[in-house]
Design an enzyme around this catalytic site. Structure first.
Site, mmCIF file in Angstrom:
data_model
loop_
_atom_site.group_PDB
_atom_site.id
_atom_site.type_symbol
_atom_site.label_atom_id
_atom_site.label_comp_id
_atom_site.label_asym_id
_atom_site.label_seq_id
_atom_site.Cartn_x
_atom_site.Cartn_y
_atom_site.Cartn_z
ATOM 1 N N LYS A 1 0.852 -1.192 0.000
ATOM 2 C CA LYS A 1 0.000 0.000 0.000
ATOM 3 C C LYS A 1 0.885 1.239 0.000
ATOM 4 O O LYS A 1 1.879 1.309 0.733
ATOM 5 C CB LYS A 1 -0.910 -0.012 1.233
ATOM 6 C CG LYS A 1 -1.967 1.101 1.225
ATOM 7 C CD LYS A 1 -2.916 0.993 2.426
ATOM 8 C CE LYS A 1 -4.000 2.064 2.384
ATOM 9 N NZ LYS A 1 -4.943 1.954 3.527
ATOM 10 N N SER B 1 -9.891 1.813 2.571
ATOM 11 C CA SER B 1 -9.006 2.556 1.709
ATOM 12 C C SER B 1 -7.932 1.718 1.032
ATOM 13 O O SER B 1 -7.347 2.151 0.053
ATOM 14 C CB SER B 1 -8.317 3.655 2.517
ATOM 15 O OG SER B 1 -7.462 3.076 3.491
ATOM 16 N N SER C 1 -10.130 -0.404 6.902
ATOM 17 C CA SER C 1 -9.527 -0.263 5.574
ATOM 18 C C SER C 1 -8.790 -1.487 5.054
ATOM 19 O O SER C 1 -8.381 -1.513 3.903
ATOM 20 C CB SER C 1 -8.585 0.940 5.540
ATOM 21 O OG SER C 1 -9.348 2.113 5.441
#
Ligand SMILES: [Mg+2]
Ligand SMILES: [Zn+2]
Lengths: 99, 502, 498
Positions: C77, C152, C176
């Site tokens: 990420k 997210s 997330s």
């Protein structure tokens, strides 16, 4: 029904250093009513005598020894700088307050 | 209308509030492991943490906590069993995170006091300064303003930032309001800052160099009509960088406020900046719209909860309070007021005490350090401690003089030699061949030689004009290369010329 | 090969059936093939990935002892700092920024020989539940390219479910990791707060953020969990305790005699029928495996969403203050005579997206003098009540369960104009973050009404992360044998899969 006026949003935007167009101010102000209503639910319970939790784990006294470790090189430190001069970060004029 | 200080104090009572920021002398910064060494090349003492790079996290320096607790104890404070760091949010380019990690409603030390004594018209008088809080925070970076006049921020085209100082541990010491000092307000403030400096120096937690900014004072002043209990509006004078300036800044602000009030004007609540050259303050940031700092508990750090046993351990290690120590030494050494003051002014108390503890007579130790050695230090523009002569050397010299192996005059040569790096006192004595001439035969030979050379003067003495002997003694001393004991020369000379020697 | 599990790949590497360079190439090819449709990655660094892979191959050839994930590719990420590699947190304000340092998670991955393929897309600064708030455009759900993968960490979840990487790292501030795992039919774990170092994780909400693993199986996820967890002296909130034995737990997968608590408040109204059906079915399976199902009551969870949307914005308003155009990142508005302040204002206006600004303003408001007690202060007290609810519930059950997300993957654009509707996507995941405990989402099947994956959430007390894997592995084994394969094998093909 909660609300936040356009002027209040403008004041907050200034505090948060975000320039906002008139349209944005008005738009955000209109959205804030329902957002504030949603978050204001935290006031529905009687919270008297309840302790506030700012950290989820019950920890304390986490320190490091006073020992120097290598710093970044100045090149690394300045590698992201939008502008630099004399191994320093160059920034636009700082108005208002003397040191 | 220019008011005199007497006019001001006839009508108004000053109320003080003092905030002192102290840079701790830890090896590494408050929240990261960068060095705190003063004067490094720009941005060579920075890392992801103190540059606030995305993702970096602070970790508290244990030594800074210990130093702050020591300060709190020395200022008679309570030490909080549980305290927290908080974020003080405001944007400024010298502060990389755009918040300062500080303490807010839960400072580590609170409710203390410091007693200071000043000379008043009625003699020495003690004032108690109450301490509101002592808390930890971090310093900001340094900006260099380019393009404007005299490197000032106003009119500069741009600024250059060096973050070596960003994150240096700071301790902020805040007093409660100090009323009741009357006309002595400036002196009390100065005495307070001086006392703080001495306490911090005794604790060895800071370099306490006001001129380098490791001790900085912000002075809040307001006036109220005598007899009134309504507080006036205060101004906050920032970064007053010497003891003398503390006094001047407060006196100046009292006069400025009184002039405004007498003219029916209002004092603005604002930050002001002290100008060393004029002794006046200049308006800075207005606090009409008070900045909203949005303090909240620092979520990247956990609470500080010092163990009671640790606090007691630190309490037991506290050095003697400077004021008590001064009183004790003054009595032990039987030093007159004036000389005591001179010693304090010269920052010589520690070094003299050390010399005395090594066996030197207190008066002799003081005379050497404040006399000959101070003279040389002044010449070289060095502090006493920066010379290569140590208390041990001075104690040795005092002992040599007491044993009659050196005269005072010869001892001065030894001091010179030690300072010049020629070695210990005994090494200097040996190398330079310094020796008191104790051999009466050798002295008599010199006396006879001088009396023959200066027969006229010798006759004067023979005829009872004793003061004329001075010139002859001088000549004998010269003849013996200063290695003779002047008293013995005098004795022998006067005897030789048929005069009584006392 | 790319459809294998990480554990299988690891075995193949160990046996010499394939090299890490070959494995990495297969994944880079897959990325080239499908990522134009999925848009999981913001930055792919093939050359550096192949170099890392070659180094692992060389180590293996020289007989060096390697960890189980050495040579396995991974998607990272973009919220984690990686030295010399563009790191943006999905924001325009950090476009082009290359950190001069590695986050602790990245350092641990490198030390374990994991091959980092690139950085994945995310909602800007992790603020969102759909990855639509990225400054670089949305990521698309591999199950249905018209839908969001959740957020997210949508890029990481999509990369794993689209077989672009067997493993990925995400971060979970309010759900997330778990919510996108649920929406893309994979496994995602949010470890206990403080179990994985936050050093180098670009902060959204410091007291809630936690990085964690994604995998297509419970065991794969556990293997990655074990690599990234552990005490870090550079993070003062990091827990100084041994890492729970998550891999062993994932291998045992026994729930006999275990008490599983169903949280009354996290079901019913607002939960899609297919979601509820799969959830109930999973409960029956767990009961059939010998677990005891009990009902638990957590009344203050009703206020969790409100508390979260005060705490997270408040902390973010402060955490994001450093993006000011002075030291790194974007700088705009630098006209003649412009002040530092006006450059800050204009850069933050240009560099931050709509949702980020909205949360900064909300947080600035909640912390401002006069409102602090009513908003931030009250939210922190609600947090205490939620912690107490959990404490009580964990005296009645070893783990707690709920659906991960009340709904399956929603259409792109469906909620982006309605912040409140979007916030509801995290209603079941947020309590875990507020209490600092751990949670897992694993696939529970497809909802009948839309044929999209449903996530089953398991929650365990702080530093009892192994319980997630123990229960997860048991449920997974039963479901896989029922379905005749992992759920992800039912995902539609996206292109010329090799
Ligand atoms: Mg301060
Ligand atoms: Zn540093």
């Amino acid at each position: 029904m909660s609300s936040l006026s356009r002027d209040e949003v403008a004041k907050l935007a200034a505090l948060a250093r975000i320039e906002m167009s008139e349209a944005e101010l008005v738009n955000l102000s209109s959205q804030f009513g329902s957002i504030l209503d949603a978050v204001a639910r935290v006031q529905e319970l009687n919270l008297e005598g309840v302790k506030a939790t700012s950290h989820p784990q019950p920890m304390e006294n986490i320190f490091r020894e006073d020992v120097v470790q290598p710093s970044l090189t100045p090149d690394q430190a300045l590698s992201g700088a939008p502008a630099q001069e004399e191994q320093r970060f160059r920034v636009p004029q700082i108005l208002g307050e003397a040191e | 209308m220019a008011l005199s200080y007497d006019d001001v104090i006839a009508k108004y009572e000053p109320v003080l509030g003092l905030e002192v920021h102290v840079e701790l002398n830890t090896e590494s910064k408050m929240f990261c492991s960068c060095s705190t060494t003063f004067g490094g090349e720009p941005n060579t003492q920075t890392c992801p943490v103190c540059l606030a790079l995305p993702g970096a996290l602070p970790v508290v320096n244990a030594k800074a906590i210990e130093s702050t607790i020591k300060i709190g104890l020395a200022l008679n404070c309570q030490i909080a069993p549980h305290s927290r760091f908080a974020r003080k949010n405001y944007f400024y380019p010298d502060m990389p995170k755009n918040f300062q990690i500080s303490q807010y409603d839960e400072p580590i030390c609170f409710d203390g006091f410091v007693d200071v004594e000043i000379e008043t018209d009625e003699g020495p008088k003690q004032f108690r300064i109450e301490i509101e809080r002592v808390h930890m925070e971090e310093d900001t970076g340094k900006s260099l303003h380019v393009g404007g006049a005299t490197g000032r921020i106003h009119g500069a085209e741009y600024s250059l930032l060096d973050y070596n100082r960003a994150g240096i541990p700071l301790v902020e010491i805040v007093t409660k309001i100090v009323p009741g000092t009357g006309k002595y307000a400036p002196e009390v403030a100065k005495a307070y800052v001086a006392e703080l400096r001495d306490i911090l120096r005794g604790l060895k937690v800071s370099d306490v160099k006001m001129e380098q900014g490791s001790l900085r004072c912000d002075a809040n002043v307001s006036l109220r009509l005598i007899g009134s209990d309504v507080l006036g509006t205060r101004s906050e004078t920032k970064n007053v960088n010497s003891l003398r300036s503390v006094e001047r800044a407060i006196r100046g602000e009292m006069i400025r406020h009184a002039e405004l009030l007498n003219d029916g004007k209002k004092v603005k609540q604002e930050t002001r900046h002290f100008q060393e050259d004029t002794g006046l303050t200049r308006s800075g940031r207005s606090k009409e719209q008070a900045e909203d700092y949005r303090y909240f508990p620092e979520p990247d750090l956990v609470p500080v909860a010092p163990a009671a046993a640790w606090i007691e351990e630190l309490r037991a290690q506290q050095p003697e309070r400077p004021s008590l120590r001064r009183k004790r030494l003054k009595e032990q050494w039987a030093v007159p007021d004036k000389e005591m003051a001179a010693m304090i002014n010269a920052d010589a108390l520690d070094i003299v005490e050390e010399t005395v503890l090594l066996g030197a007579d207190p008066t002799k130790a003081r005379t050497w350090w404040l006399g000959e050695i101070s003279r040389i230090a002044n010449e070289k523009e060095l502090a006493l401690t920066e010379l290569s002569i140590t208390p041990k050397d001075v104690a040795a010299i005092v002992a040599l003089v007491a044993a009659g192996e050196l005269t005072d005059k010869l001892a001065r040569q030894v001091v010179d030699g030690v300072i010049a790096g020629e070695g210990t006192p005994s090494e200097v004595v040996a190398k330079r061949g310094i020796k008191v001439v104790n051999d009466d035969g050798a002295l008599m030979a010199a006396i006879e030689k001088v009396c023959a050379e200066q027969a006229e003067t010798a006759d004067k003495v023979r005829n009872g004009h004793v003061p004329a002997a001075g010139a002859l003694i001088g000549a004998v001393m010269k003849e013996t290369k200063g290695q003779a004991d002047a008293a013995r020369v005098r004795e022998l000379l006067l005897g030789h010329l048929g005069q009584a020697s006392n | 090969m790319i459809k294998n599990t990480a554990a299988q790949m690891s075995a193949s590497l160990a046996k010499g059936e394939i090299t890490s360079v070959e494995l990495t190439k297969l994944h880079l090819d897959r990325i080239a093939d499908v990522d134009p449709k999925v848009k999981a990655f913001l930055h792919v660094d093939g050359e550096s990935a192949l170099n890392q892979a070659a180094a692992v191959d060389a180590d293996r050839a020289s007989g060096k002892k390697l960890g189980p994930l050495a040579g396995i590719p991974l998607a990272l990420k973009d919220v984690l700092a990686q030295q010399g590699v563009p790191t943006t947190a999905g924001s325009k304000i950090l476009q082009g920024w290359k950190p001069p340092y590695d986050s602790t998670v990245v350092a641990k991955l490198k030390a374990a020989g994991v091959v980092i393929l690139g950085k994945t897309n995310m909602d800007e600064f992790a603020m969102g539940s759909s990855t639509e708030n990225s400054g670089y455009g949305p990521t698309f759900n591999p199950w249905d390219l018209t839908r969001t993968p959740g957020g997210s960490s949508g890029g990481s979840a999509a990369a794993v479910s689209a077989f672009e990487a067997p493993l990925a790292i995400g971060s979970d501030t309010g759900g997330s990791i778990r919510q996108p795992a649920a929406l893309t039919g994979i496994v995602g774990v949010r470890p206990t707060y403080g179990a994985v170092s936050r050093y180098g994780l670009i902060a959204y909400s410091s007291s809630l953020d936690q990085a964690g693993p994604f995998g297509r199986t419970v065991l794969d996820t556990a293997m990655l969990h074990e690599v990234i967890a552990g005490h870090d002296p550079r993070d003062a909130t990091s827990i100084n305790a041994p890492v729970p034995a998550v891999v062993a737990a994932a291998k045992s997968g026994d729930v006999k005699g275990l008490k599983i608590g169903v949280i009354k408040q996290l079901q019913g109204d607002g939960y899609q029928s297919g979601v509820q059906a799969r959830f109930n079915e999973s409960l029956e399976i767990l009961a059939s495996l010998g677990a005891e199902i009990v009902q638990v009551d957590c009344p203050s969870f009703e206020y969790a969403l409100a508390a979260y949307y005060l705490i997270a914005p408040s902390e973010c308003s402060s955490n994001l203050a450093r993006f000011d155009a002075m030291r790194y990142g974007l700088r705009t508005g630098e006209s003649d005579g412009a002040s530092a302040e006006s450059v800050m204002n204009s850069t933050r206006e240009a560099g931050f997206g709509r949702e980020v600004k909205r949360r900064i303003i909300l947080g600035t408001y909640a912390l401002s003098s006069g409102y602090y007690d009513a908003y931030y202060g009250s939210a922190q007290k609600i947090r205490t009540l939620i912690i107490e609810d959990y404490k009580k519930a964990f005296t009645q059950a070893d783990v707690l369960v709920s659906p991960t997300s009340p709904i399956t993957a929603f259409k792109i654009g469906e909620k982006s104009e309605d912040p409140i509707a979007m916030y509801l996507a995290d209603v079941a995941t947020i309590p875990v973050n507020l209490a600092g405990i751990c949670g897992m989402s694993l696939p529970a099947g497809l909802a009948e009404e839309d044929n999209l994956p449903v996530g089953f959430q398991i929650m365990a007390p702080a530093m009892q992360d192994q319980r997630l894997y123990q229960v997860g592995a048991a449920l997974e084994a039963a479901l896989v044998s029922k379905w005749g394969g992992h759920l992800i094998s039912k995902a539609p093909a996206l292109g010329g899969a090799k």
